[in-house]
Design an enzyme around this catalytic site. Sequence first.
Site, mmCIF file in Angstrom:
data_model
loop_
_atom_site.group_PDB
_atom_site.id
_atom_site.type_symbol
_atom_site.label_atom_id
_atom_site.label_comp_id
_atom_site.label_asym_id
_atom_site.label_seq_id
_atom_site.Cartn_x
_atom_site.Cartn_y
_atom_site.Cartn_z
ATOM 1 C CD GLU A 12 0.072 -1.259 3.140
ATOM 2 O OE1 GLU A 12 0.132 -1.345 4.366
ATOM 3 O OE2 GLU A 12 0.310 -2.237 2.395
ATOM 4 C CG LEU A 14 6.470 4.995 2.934
ATOM 5 C CD1 LEU A 14 7.610 5.962 2.650
ATOM 6 C CD2 LEU A 14 6.581 4.450 4.333
ATOM 7 C CG HIS A 15 -0.366 5.550 1.492
ATOM 8 N ND1 HIS A 15 -0.474 6.874 1.149
ATOM 9 C CD2 HIS A 15 0.131 4.927 0.397
ATOM 10 C CE1 HIS A 15 -0.074 7.043 -0.095
ATOM 11 N NE2 HIS A 15 0.298 5.868 -0.578
ATOM 12 C CB ALA A 16 -2.632 4.597 7.152
ATOM 13 N N PRO A 18 1.952 1.912 7.668
ATOM 14 C CG PRO A 18 2.065 0.788 5.622
ATOM 15 C CD PRO A 18 1.100 1.472 6.550
#
Length: 93
Positions: A12, A14-16, A18
């Site tokens: 996914e 580098l979102h939320a 991670p």
Amino acid sequence: MAERRVNVGWAEGLHARPASIFVRAATASGVPVTISKADGNPVNAASMLAVLGLGAHGGEEIVLASEADDSEAALDRLAKLVAEGLDELPETV
């Protein structure tokens, strides 16, 4: 300046979650680190908003850099974290 180029291992990107894991690791490193897309401007790796603002996707190359004298080991640990897409902070961070 020390630098590491690495592909984002989280599907996914580098979102939320991670990004949160990465920012905590960057903060814990004890050295100032920047992160950027391969063709972008560097931002503070310890800033959640800055990291989220990169919009780095899974498989995309990012650049980790630091001008601190003792940054080599910290950059190695952060690069490994990003490349492997770890779900938790390793004990060594």
